[in-house]
Design a protein around this motif. Structure first.
Motif, PDB file in Angstrom:
ATOM      1  N   ARG A 110    -120.438 -10.634  11.257  1.00 54.15           N
ATOM      2  CA  ARG A 110    -121.852 -10.706  10.218  1.00 54.15           C
ATOM      3  C   ARG A 110    -122.741 -11.601  10.851  1.00 54.15           C
ATOM      4  NH1 ARG A 110    -121.898 -12.118   3.813  1.00 54.15           N
ATOM      5  NH2 ARG A 110    -124.102 -11.723   3.545  1.00 54.15           N
ATOM      6  N   ASN A 111    -123.947 -11.480  10.953  1.00 55.39           N
ATOM      7  CA  ASN A 111    -124.850 -12.596  11.626  1.00 55.39           C
ATOM      8  C   ASN A 111    -125.066 -13.562  10.347  1.00 55.39           C
ATOM      9  OD1 ASN A 111    -125.363 -11.298  13.929  1.00 55.39           O
ATOM     10  ND2 ASN A 111    -126.666  -9.857  13.308  1.00 55.39           N
ATOM     11  N   HIS A 112    -125.071 -14.611  10.910  1.00 55.01           N
ATOM     12  CA  HIS A 112    -125.379 -15.998  10.046  1.00 55.01           C
ATOM     13  C   HIS A 112    -126.996 -15.767   9.577  1.00 55.01           C
ATOM     14  CE1 HIS A 112    -125.198 -19.577   8.007  1.00 55.01           C
ATOM     15  NE2 HIS A 112    -125.982 -20.132   8.538  1.00 55.01           N
ATOM     16  N   LYS A 113    -127.389 -15.978   8.651  1.00 61.37           N
ATOM     17  CA  LYS A 113    -128.747 -15.990   8.284  1.00 61.37           C
ATOM     18  C   LYS A 113    -129.216 -17.299   7.601  1.00 61.37           C
ATOM     19  CE  LYS A 113    -129.425 -10.858   8.440  1.00 61.37           C
ATOM     20  NZ  LYS A 113    -129.875  -9.731   7.680  1.00 61.37           N
ATOM     21  N   GLU A 114    -130.102 -17.960   7.822  1.00 67.89           N
ATOM     22  CA  GLU A 114    -130.651 -19.148   7.281  1.00 67.89           C
ATOM     23  C   GLU A 114    -131.761 -18.910   6.266  1.00 67.89           C
ATOM     24  OE1 GLU A 114    -131.823 -22.170   9.730  1.00 67.89           O
ATOM     25  OE2 GLU A 114    -129.654 -22.695  10.418  1.00 67.89           O
ATOM     26  N   ARG A 115    -131.830 -19.454   5.003  1.00 67.70           N
ATOM     27  CA  ARG A 115    -132.753 -19.037   3.981  1.00 67.70           C
ATOM     28  C   ARG A 115    -134.285 -19.856   4.652  1.00 67.70           C
ATOM     29  NH1 ARG A 115    -134.766 -21.617  -0.787  1.00 67.70           N
ATOM     30  NH2 ARG A 115    -133.564 -23.410  -0.135  1.00 67.70           N
ATOM     31  N   GLY A 116    -135.170 -18.860   4.460  1.00 66.03           N
ATOM     32  CA  GLY A 116    -136.431 -19.080   4.952  1.00 66.03           C
ATOM     33  C   GLY A 116    -137.300 -19.806   3.681  1.00 66.03           C
TER      34      GLY A 116
ATOM     35  N   HIS B 186    -130.851 -29.130   7.728  1.00 61.65           N
ATOM     36  CA  HIS B 186    -130.108 -30.389   7.671  1.00 61.65           C
ATOM     37  C   HIS B 186    -130.301 -31.281   8.841  1.00 61.65           C
ATOM     38  CE1 HIS B 186    -127.291 -33.595   6.878  1.00 61.65           C
ATOM     39  NE2 HIS B 186    -126.772 -33.042   7.687  1.00 61.65           N
ATOM     40  N   LYS B 187    -130.340 -30.524  10.055  1.00 64.33           N
ATOM     41  CA  LYS B 187    -130.530 -30.886  11.367  1.00 64.33           C
ATOM     42  C   LYS B 187    -132.014 -31.781  11.546  1.00 64.33           C
ATOM     43  CE  LYS B 187    -131.922 -27.022  13.873  1.00 64.33           C
ATOM     44  NZ  LYS B 187    -131.544 -26.190  15.142  1.00 64.33           N
ATOM     45  N   ASP B 188    -132.922 -31.314  10.761  1.00 59.89           N
ATOM     46  CA  ASP B 188    -134.284 -31.669  11.005  1.00 59.89           C
ATOM     47  C   ASP B 188    -134.415 -33.068  10.201  1.00 59.89           C
ATOM     48  OD1 ASP B 188    -135.045 -29.512  12.591  1.00 59.89           O
ATOM     49  OD2 ASP B 188    -135.638 -28.208  10.711  1.00 59.89           O
ATOM     50  N   TYR B 189    -133.570 -32.864   8.867  1.00 59.49           N
ATOM     51  CA  TYR B 189    -133.857 -34.185   7.991  1.00 59.49           C
ATOM     52  C   TYR B 189    -132.950 -35.262   8.692  1.00 59.49           C
ATOM     53  CZ  TYR B 189    -131.737 -37.184   4.641  1.00 59.49           C
ATOM     54  OH  TYR B 189    -131.330 -38.389   4.101  1.00 59.49           O
ATOM     55  N   VAL B 190    -131.859 -35.050   9.458  1.00 52.41           N
ATOM     56  CA  VAL B 190    -131.090 -36.258  10.110  1.00 52.41           C
ATOM     57  C   VAL B 190    -131.961 -36.705  11.209  1.00 52.41           C
ATOM     58  CG1 VAL B 190    -129.332 -36.887  11.740  1.00 52.41           C
ATOM     59  CG2 VAL B 190    -128.912 -35.350   9.777  1.00 52.41           C
TER      60      VAL B 190
END
Length: 296
Positions: free
Chosen positions: A10-16, A30-34
């Motif tokens: 199943r493809n992992h989809k991030e919430r937009g 999260h990586k942008d926040y870090v």
């Protein structure tokens, strides 16, 4: 190799970003926040260290390297060690500058004359309505002696011939008989006042040329002003006090004073005055002494 690698996962989809928050840009992960947090903490720590250094600074601290150096508005300034040039050297450099400016003035005058010669044949026939909307064009053309007085009272309801500038002299019309001449005049009077596409393009191109003419006139004025200022500065650098007055002017001044019966001497101005007695034969001289020159 494991079988799970061949099975479709199943493809992992991030919430937009939500629709009502799209004006805020992409949704931060999260990586942008870090990354943003690390940058913020680094700047905060650096400012804190600088504040601590400023608080611990010794106001009486002195080093020999501070001699000849200073700070202005927080910017460290240091002398490059260049020595000031003599007046004679600076005057020579300004002479070269004045020569370059004079060369540019001559070049600009030639370009201005060539451009005026290109524009001159196209000035007769320009629409008065177009010129009235562009007062800077009228000023540039008048300065180049390409335009005379413009009739400001001309009405827009006049025919096309009255709305255009007239050239010098009269236009010769070649016809075979009188009826043909009257028919041509009537056709010309009934001609529509709308511009053709070719006339619009020509008018636009002429406007570009006139704007270039105005800009070159402005450049010539600036160069002339620069040349005059350079001459004044060079004169003041080479001479001081009364010696700054040219010898020709001093000679003319002496001649004018001598015509009035006075005389300029090194000590002052001598003006003859009549005696108080009735004979009037004896004349006395009144002397006006110069004030001492301010020594520089």
């Amino acid at each position: 190799m494991a079988l799970r690698n061949y099975v479709q996962r199943r493809n992992h989809k991030e919430r937009g970003q939500l629709a009502h928050r799209k004006h805020l840009g992409l949704l931060e992960k999260h990586k942008d926040y870090v990354q943003r947090a690390r940058d913020h903490h680094a700047k905060r720590d650096k400012l804190q260290r600088l504040r601590q250094k400023a608080a611990d600074k010794n106001q009486d601290e002195f080093y020999l390297g501070m001699v000849g150096k200073k700070t202005e508005k927080g910017v460290h300034l240091e002398s490059r060690g260049n020595k000031a040039l003599d007046n004679d050297v600076v005057s020579l450099l300004k002479t070269q500058d004045a020569g370059y400016v004079r060369k540019q003035i001559i070049s600009e005058k030639k370009k201005l004359q060539a451009l005026a010669e290109k524009i001159a044949p196209r000035v007769p026939g320009m629409r008065l309505e177009y010129l009235k909307k562009k007062p800077q064009y009228i000023t540039a053309l008048r300065r180049a002696d390409l335009l005379g007085a413009v009739d400001e009272e001309a009405d827009a309801s006049d025919d096309a011939e009255q709305q255009r500038l007239q050239g010098f002299g009269k236009k010769t019309l070649w016809v075979d008989n009188v009826e043909e001449s009257t028919s041509k005049k009537s056709k010309k009077a009934s001609a529509p006042s709308e511009l053709t596409p070719a006339e619009k393009v020509g008018e636009r191109q002429l406007g570009v040329k006139i704007r270039e003419l105005a800009s070159r006139q402005h450049r010539l004025d600036a160069l002339t002003e620069a040349a005059n200022k350079l001459d004044v500065v060079r004169t003041l650098m080479r001479t001081r006090g009364s010696h700054a007055v040219p010898k020709k002017v001093v000679r003319q001044m002496k001649d004018d004073v001598a015509k009035k019966g006075a005389q300029i001497t090194p000590k002052g101005l001598v003006v003859p005055t009549e005696a108080d007695d009735d004979d009037g034969a004896v004349r006395t001289k009144k002397q006006y002494k110069w004030s001492n020159e301010r020594k520089k």
